[in-house]
Design a protein around this motif. Structure first.
Motif, short mmCIF file in Angstrom:
data_model
loop_
_atom_site.label_atom_id
_atom_site.label_comp_id
_atom_site.label_asym_id
_atom_site.label_seq_id
_atom_site.Cartn_x
_atom_site.Cartn_y
_atom_site.Cartn_z
N UNK A 89 47.91 46.46 46.81
CA UNK A 89 48.88 45.38 46.74
C UNK A 89 48.28 44.04 47.14
N UNK A 90 47.15 44.07 47.84
CA UNK A 90 46.41 42.83 48.09
C UNK A 90 45.44 42.67 46.92
N UNK A 91 45.68 41.69 46.08
CA UNK A 91 45.06 41.66 44.78
C UNK A 91 43.67 41.05 44.75
N UNK A 92 43.25 40.40 45.81
CA UNK A 92 41.98 39.70 45.78
C UNK A 92 42.19 38.22 45.50
N UNK A 93 41.08 37.48 45.36
CA UNK A 93 41.22 36.04 45.13
C UNK A 93 40.10 35.53 44.25
N UNK A 94 40.39 34.40 43.61
CA UNK A 94 39.41 33.74 42.75
C UNK A 94 38.80 32.58 43.52
N UNK A 95 37.48 32.55 43.51
CA UNK A 95 36.73 31.45 44.12
C UNK A 95 36.19 30.58 42.99
#
Length: 424
Positions: free
Chosen positions: A154-160
């Motif tokens: 459910x924690x989808x990650x992030x875009x840098x």
């Protein structure tokens, strides 16, 4: 090299400030998401600005969301049904009216701003302002990385995102960079390259809604007709694959243009002929037979009462049998003339390419996108909207409606940021 400073943090970064990107940003911002809109150009929405002769054909009343295959082209035109049915032409018209923008219907459901396309752009910018959208322009994106979450799914990650204004991080990334058409106003292949970076399949791209060209020597007899416009029926393909349009045709120095040709170009396959009826509202055999019975005028002069005189002159000059008084022409010669005008068959050698194309056919494969949310099924938090997707509408406001609808579907689906300190 990335900047050492801490990245700016947003809920969503949208790349591309065209129709789809601007609309998505405004809608997402008004849901209280923290939105950053980036574009490499210093101007927004150049395609809106030049569309419809500068008045922007912003939607089409005739669009049937339940039958998108009637007005959209792609590997799977049904893909756009969900978005189009949830954000319809009536919804966008209501927004235009809310902003007090006068508009009119030209024909076939096509709606245009009365004054200028600038009214539509100002409306979209006002919607972004209402949503507190941050806009960086001009701003180039150098690199994008995805950091997968080490916690539960459910924690989808992030875009840098490394930009020339510094690093940015966001949980969601929306690609609204459009296609390859009209490079002089800033079109690039950025969206396709990003898709490839994340192993997202692409459907072959080619120019759409584009003038068609012909071999120089073969076209020579018709080049003199450049500038002539007339209503025709144009078709291509056979049996179930046949597609036909009743629209205006325009002769050019290199080939054919006008709404009829732009429409058919999205269906035309290289090496296949077009069939054009140059007098679709006239019973040519009967009219020429009547002319023979009552007139002594030249065939070209009699024909000029049925089709534009320049066309009549050009056609009659093609055969000696047609260069005489109509009462002296044989029935066979007149039947042949009627047949050739009603079914002019010719095979284009190519198109005017992306420089003159209004849209790009092909793009991000719809099979990897959710039709409800426009999110990529194989890459969490990555969305594609508008022309970069393999959905292409007819001429007449359909592509803008796809921009609004896909942007709206995406904006409504973007996840809200989780409160600080949430533990998974």
């Amino acid at each position: 090299m990335s900047s050492p400073t801490a990245p700016h943090s947003f809920d969503v970064v949208i790349i591309g400030a065209g129709a789809a990107g601007l609309f998505c940003a405004g809608q997402a911002g008004q849901r209280r998401l923290k939105v950053l809109l980036i574009d490499h150009s210093d101007k927004v929405a150049e395609k809106i600005r030049i569309s419809g002769g500068g008045r922007c054909n912003f939607t089409n009343r005739d669009l049937d969301p339940a039958a998108p295959h009637k007005h959209f082209v792609g590997q799977n035109p049904q893909f756009c049904r969900s978005a189009l049915s949830r954000y319809t032409p009536a919804d966008f018209i209501a927004l235009v009216q809310k902003h007090g923008i006068p508009f009119h219907e030209k024909h076939k459901g096509q709606l245009f701003a009365d004054r200028s396309a600038e009214d539509i752009i100002a409306m979209l910018l006002a919607e972004c302002e209402a949503g507190g959208v941050t806009r960086w322009q001009p701003c180039s994106v150098k690199k994008i990385d995805f950091l997968a979450s080490s916690a539960s799914e459910s924690c989808r990650g992030s875009y840098q995102i490394d930009t020339d204004r510094g690093p940015v991080s966001a949980g969601a990334l929306v690609i609204a960079t459009g296609g390859l058409s009209i490079p002089k106003i800033g079109a690039t292949d950025f969206g396709y390259r990003l898709a490839q970076q994340f192993s997202i399949p692409l459907i072959e791209r080619k120019p759409g809604l584009v003038p068609l060209t012909f071999d120089g020597a073969g076209w020579a007899p018709y080049a003199q007709l450049a500038g002539l416009a007339l209503p025709v029926q144009i078709s291509t393909g056979a049996k179930k694959a046949r597609m036909a349009f009743d629209e205006d045709l325009l002769f050019t120095h290199r080939g054919l243009s006008g709404p009829a040709v732009l429409q058919i170009s999205s269906y035309w396959q290289e090496g296949t002929p077009l069939a054009i009826n140059l007098a679709p509202t006239v019973d040519l055999p009967a009219a020429l037979a009547q002319g023979k019975a009552r007139s002594r005028k030249l065939v070209a002069n009699e024909l000029a009462t049925l089709v534009p005189s320049r066309l009549a002159d050009a056609w009659a000059s093609r055969e000696a049998d047609w260069q005489r008084p109509i009462n002296e022409a044989s029935d066979k010669a007149l039947a042949r003339l009627a047949e050739q005008l009603a079914r002019w068959e010719l095979t284009p050698t190519g198109t005017e390419g992306y420089k003159k194309a209004e849209v790009t056919l092909g793009g991000v494969d719809t099979r990897v996108l959710s039709q409800q949310t426009m999110e990529c099924k194989t890459q969490p938090g990555l969305y594609f909207i508008g022309e970069v997707v393999d959905v292409t509408g007819w001429l007449g406001g359909y592509n803008f409606q796809w921009a609004w609808a896909s942007a709206h579907a995406c904006a409504q689906a973007l996840p809200m940021a989780e409160p600080a300190g949430t533990v998974h």
